[in-house]
Design a protein around this motif. Structure first.
Motif: not given
Length: 149
Positions: A98-99, A111, A113-116, A118, A139-142
């Motif tokens: 995720d990073y 960076r 990028d965590y997919p929501t 999850k 869709t992602t927390l970035s």
């Protein structure tokens, strides 16, 4: 009607309190669920921004004349992000995928990028009649931080 005498039709008011309670409970529950379901992603975004900023801040302390500078900076940035996000429970499935930290042409970019998707395992999405889905997240927390050396 004389004071102190019982009403002739007390049964007409019997269910009014239950109906009022149901209407008010739905509103208060929606507000409470909205507060909880949006505060967690906001907390995670704050943590992601802090982690990426701290990673580039600490990477600036590495001597540019050291051997394997690019690899050292990337590894340091990744370890800082990992340390800064240790508070996230394992149930959230935050993983090393995720990073990322990339050093190219004198620029370090960190960076997350965590997919929501999850998050829905922990915090289910409710669909409210007028409001729609709660929480309504991207869709992602970035989070992204970069520095040019």
């Amino acid at each position: 009607m004389k004071p102190g005498l019982p009403s002739k039709h007390p049964s007409k008011q019997k269910g009014a309190a239950a109906i009022e309670f149901a209407a008010v409970f739905v509103i208060f529950f929606a507000v409470f669920y909205g507060l909880v379901s949006y505060s967690l992603p906001l907390l995670m975004m704050q943590s992601f921004n802090q982690a990426t900023a701290e990673a580039v801040r600490r990477a600036m302390a590495v001597d540019p004349n050291s051997a394997n500078y690019a690899t050292t900076v990337q590894n340091l940035a990744n370890s800082v992000v990992q340390a800064q996000t240790l508070w996230i429970p394992s149930l959230f499935n935050f993983a090393a995928t995720d990073y990322s930290a990339v050093y190219t042409n004198g620029v370090l970019t960190v960076r997350i990028d965590y997919p929501t998707a999850k998050l829905t395992q922990v915090l289910p999405r409710l669909v409210l009649p007028v409001v729609g889905p709660v929480p309504n997240l991207p869709t992602t927390l970035s989070a992204l931080s970069s520095v040019q050396f």
